[in-house]
Design a protein around this motif. Sequence first.
Motif, PDB file in Angstrom:
ATOM      1  N   LEU A 407     -88.037  58.098  66.518  1.00  0.00           N
ATOM      2  CA  LEU A 407     -86.883  58.584  65.755  1.00  0.00           C
ATOM      3  C   LEU A 407     -85.798  59.189  66.645  1.00  0.00           C
ATOM      4  N   VAL A 408     -85.754  58.786  67.895  1.00  0.00           N
ATOM      5  CA  VAL A 408     -84.823  59.406  68.850  1.00  0.00           C
ATOM      6  C   VAL A 408     -83.358  59.178  68.469  1.00  0.00           C
ATOM      7  N   MET A 409     -83.100  58.154  67.666  1.00  0.00           N
ATOM      8  CA  MET A 409     -81.710  57.870  67.306  1.00  0.00           C
ATOM      9  C   MET A 409     -81.171  58.824  66.228  1.00  0.00           C
ATOM     10  N   PHE A 410     -82.044  59.627  65.659  1.00  0.00           N
ATOM     11  CA  PHE A 410     -81.613  60.653  64.709  1.00  0.00           C
ATOM     12  C   PHE A 410     -81.403  61.974  65.451  1.00  0.00           C
ATOM     13  N   SER A 411     -80.313  62.653  65.133  1.00  0.00           N
ATOM     14  CA  SER A 411     -80.082  63.967  65.731  1.00  0.00           C
ATOM     15  C   SER A 411     -81.022  64.990  65.090  1.00  0.00           C
ATOM     16  N   THR A 412     -81.147  66.140  65.721  1.00  0.00           N
ATOM     17  CA  THR A 412     -82.002  67.199  65.177  1.00  0.00           C
ATOM     18  C   THR A 412     -81.560  67.607  63.783  1.00  0.00           C
ATOM     19  N   ASP A 413     -80.255  67.771  63.610  1.00  0.00           N
ATOM     20  CA  ASP A 413     -79.731  68.160  62.289  1.00  0.00           C
ATOM     21  C   ASP A 413     -80.040  67.108  61.234  1.00  0.00           C
ATOM     22  N   GLU A 414     -79.937  65.835  61.615  1.00  0.00           N
ATOM     23  CA  GLU A 414     -80.223  64.760  60.660  1.00  0.00           C
ATOM     24  C   GLU A 414     -81.693  64.785  60.236  1.00  0.00           C
ATOM     25  N   LEU A 415     -82.586  64.948  61.209  1.00  0.00           N
ATOM     26  CA  LEU A 415     -84.017  64.983  60.892  1.00  0.00           C
ATOM     27  C   LEU A 415     -84.361  66.176  60.008  1.00  0.00           C
ATOM     28  N   VAL A 416     -83.829  67.317  60.373  1.00  0.00           N
ATOM     29  CA  VAL A 416     -84.097  68.518  59.576  1.00  0.00           C
ATOM     30  C   VAL A 416     -83.614  68.325  58.144  1.00  0.00           C
ATOM     31  N   GLY A 417     -82.413  67.778  57.983  1.00  0.00           N
ATOM     32  CA  GLY A 417     -81.868  67.560  56.648  1.00  0.00           C
ATOM     33  C   GLY A 417     -82.713  66.600  55.834  1.00  0.00           C
ATOM     34  N   LEU A 418     -83.173  65.510  56.478  1.00  0.00           N
ATOM     35  CA  LEU A 418     -83.990  64.530  55.757  1.00  0.00           C
ATOM     36  C   LEU A 418     -85.343  65.111  55.345  1.00  0.00           C
ATOM     37  N   ILE A 419     -85.977  65.834  56.258  1.00  0.00           N
ATOM     38  CA  ILE A 419     -87.286  66.428  55.955  1.00  0.00           C
ATOM     39  C   ILE A 419     -87.167  67.422  54.792  1.00  0.00           C
ATOM     40  N   CYS A 420     -86.117  68.223  54.826  1.00  0.00           N
ATOM     41  CA  CYS A 420     -85.910  69.203  53.747  1.00  0.00           C
ATOM     42  C   CYS A 420     -85.633  68.527  52.416  1.00  0.00           C
ATOM     43  N   ALA A 421     -84.941  67.396  52.459  1.00  0.00           N
ATOM     44  CA  ALA A 421     -84.608  66.681  51.220  1.00  0.00           C
ATOM     45  C   ALA A 421     -85.815  65.929  50.659  1.00  0.00           C
ATOM     46  N   LEU A 422     -86.665  65.416  51.538  1.00  0.00           N
ATOM     47  CA  LEU A 422     -87.770  64.560  51.102  1.00  0.00           C
ATOM     48  C   LEU A 422     -89.028  65.334  50.695  1.00  0.00           C
ATOM     49  N   PHE A 423     -89.237  66.477  51.302  1.00  0.00           N
ATOM     50  CA  PHE A 423     -90.507  67.168  51.080  1.00  0.00           C
ATOM     51  C   PHE A 423     -90.283  68.606  50.606  1.00  0.00           C
ATOM     52  N   ALA A 424     -91.243  69.056  49.824  1.00  0.00           N
ATOM     53  CA  ALA A 424     -91.172  70.415  49.289  1.00  0.00           C
ATOM     54  C   ALA A 424     -91.377  71.431  50.407  1.00  0.00           C
ATOM     55  N   ASN A 425     -90.963  72.644  50.137  1.00  0.00           N
ATOM     56  CA  ASN A 425     -91.057  73.718  51.137  1.00  0.00           C
ATOM     57  C   ASN A 425     -92.504  74.205  51.238  1.00  0.00           C
ATOM     58  N   THR A 426     -93.226  73.637  52.202  1.00  0.00           N
ATOM     59  CA  THR A 426     -94.615  74.019  52.431  1.00  0.00           C
ATOM     60  C   THR A 426     -94.786  74.512  53.855  1.00  0.00           C
ATOM     61  N   GLU A 427     -95.964  75.068  54.115  1.00  0.00           N
ATOM     62  CA  GLU A 427     -96.251  75.570  55.469  1.00  0.00           C
ATOM     63  C   GLU A 427     -96.245  74.427  56.472  1.00  0.00           C
ATOM     64  N   ARG A 428     -96.744  73.298  56.052  1.00  0.00           N
ATOM     65  CA  ARG A 428     -96.779  72.137  56.948  1.00  0.00           C
ATOM     66  C   ARG A 428     -95.364  71.674  57.290  1.00  0.00           C
ATOM     67  N   ARG A 429     -94.486  71.691  56.282  1.00  0.00           N
ATOM     68  CA  ARG A 429     -93.096  71.303  56.553  1.00  0.00           C
ATOM     69  C   ARG A 429     -92.435  72.260  57.521  1.00  0.00           C
ATOM     70  N   GLU A 430     -92.713  73.566  57.360  1.00  0.00           N
ATOM     71  CA  GLU A 430     -92.111  74.562  58.240  1.00  0.00           C
ATOM     72  C   GLU A 430     -92.584  74.381  59.670  1.00  0.00           C
ATOM     73  N   GLU A 431     -93.865  74.046  59.847  1.00  0.00           N
ATOM     74  CA  GLU A 431     -94.395  73.802  61.191  1.00  0.00           C
ATOM     75  C   GLU A 431     -93.709  72.607  61.837  1.00  0.00           C
ATOM     76  N   PHE A 432     -93.511  71.547  61.039  1.00  0.00           N
ATOM     77  CA  PHE A 432     -92.845  70.340  61.585  1.00  0.00           C
ATOM     78  C   PHE A 432     -91.379  70.622  61.929  1.00  0.00           C
ATOM     79  N   LEU A 433     -90.737  71.402  61.085  1.00  0.00           N
ATOM     80  CA  LEU A 433     -89.338  71.742  61.364  1.00  0.00           C
ATOM     81  C   LEU A 433     -89.210  72.551  62.644  1.00  0.00           C
ATOM     82  N   LYS A 434     -90.174  73.445  62.877  1.00  0.00           N
ATOM     83  CA  LYS A 434     -90.152  74.208  64.130  1.00  0.00           C
ATOM     84  C   LYS A 434     -90.377  73.277  65.326  1.00  0.00           C
ATOM     85  N   GLU A 435     -91.261  72.308  65.138  1.00  0.00           N
ATOM     86  CA  GLU A 435     -91.527  71.350  66.217  1.00  0.00           C
ATOM     87  C   GLU A 435     -90.283  70.527  66.532  1.00  0.00           C
ATOM     88  N   ILE A 436     -89.526  70.187  65.509  1.00  0.00           N
ATOM     89  CA  ILE A 436     -88.277  69.417  65.716  1.00  0.00           C
ATOM     90  C   ILE A 436     -87.269  70.243  66.499  1.00  0.00           C
TER      91      ILE A 436
END
Length: 436
Positions: A407-436
């Motif tokens: 997914l290198v062609m997506f910017s950090t902001d784009e990935l964060v926005g997509l993850i937040c839009a696609l998935f509910a606010n869970t602990e797993r999502r927060e961990e992935f967002l921190k990793e991004i």
Amino acid sequence: LDGIHCMIEFFFLYFLEKREQHARLLGSTLLPQLFELLIVKVMSTAVPSNSAELKDFDRISAAAKDIEQACIHTYGMLLDTVDYSYSLVDYVSHLDSHFAKKRSNAVLKQGRNVMLRRLYDIEEAQETDISSQKNHTTATGITCYYQITQTPQLLILLLTDILEEASSLSHSHLLSTSKLMDTFFDLLDLYRAIMPTYHCQHFMSQSANSLVFYNDCSWLSHQLLCIEISRHPCMDAKRLTKAAHQLKTLGRLWYDFSLRQCMHHINPLFTSLDGFVSIASQKQQQVCDEAIGGIVRQVRLFAANTNAVVDKALFIEMMGSLVDTIICLLIRMVEDMTDIGADESTLIARALNSLAQLVSVFDVPGKDATDSDVIQVVPHWQKFWLLKDMLEMSMRDITEAYRRHTLVMFSTDELVGLICALFANTERREEFLKEI
């Protein structure tokens, strides 16, 4: 002129009785007006219209000098009492200027008539090293095939004649040479002024028409750059290069217009998508499917209408630009969504799947296009399909794809926005967002 001289003598002999005081009257009042008429009605019409006839004017020049000298001697017509512009000797001494003006006007009129013809029959043309390749730069050794009208072909013949004529006069008639070279470039200015205005309605009626005019400008520009400066020392190389560049720029404007015109038909379809909002409803789902199908049809129609007009390499570049514009708008539309439910993401992905049909617009004779071919000319093609896949992927799949650097062609902001839009606010999502 000989007849005019005899007429003056007859008038002086039988009407003025050959008296000296009458001779002075004739020389100071009637003859200047007669000379003015001679210049306007006789001398100006006798000025040659092409360089081949210039030598024939020597006899007229000699007769003009003879009649003026005779009038000065016999009737006392002094040059310092006569308006300077009425002197026949002065007029013929400026033959170079008169010829240049007459020839220039004739050429510009002829060129204008060519440009005002409403004839749009197209012919096949081919050029080697023409400046209409990818990125619109010269590609050495490449032969291009495309369609042009007769107008630039007729114009280049006229320009060539002018250049040859100017070169032949460069050693004997400097003023004429300079004027003819100005006329050479005036013709090109006239072309750039008349064609896009007088024929505007035709160019704007179809994308293919505006692209044919692009070809006309490119072909004419190339012909100018092919002129051998060494054979024509009267040619200003910098001025010629500038004129060729101006033609290329004009053509590029109509090339861009053809793409904008296509997008003008597509934009209402994007509006009907409404950012994929409420796509879960059956009615909006049908609207979105029809809109995506309409976009595909418009692109295919544009390709069908223009495929035979431009060179194949330019056609691929042009379609790549158009398709990239479309998928960038769709990418932005999805990324702007702040909440994408499971059902919505599936419906959006299914609607976007229809864009796979656009691969066929890049087909060339004897070879069907593949995804790999499209990726070469559509910068965001791969990103678009990755986004489509992400709509149907689980959090785990997206995480693994991220760690594989898929997914290198997506910017950090784009990935964060997509993850937040696609998935509910869970602990797993927060961990992935921190990793991004």
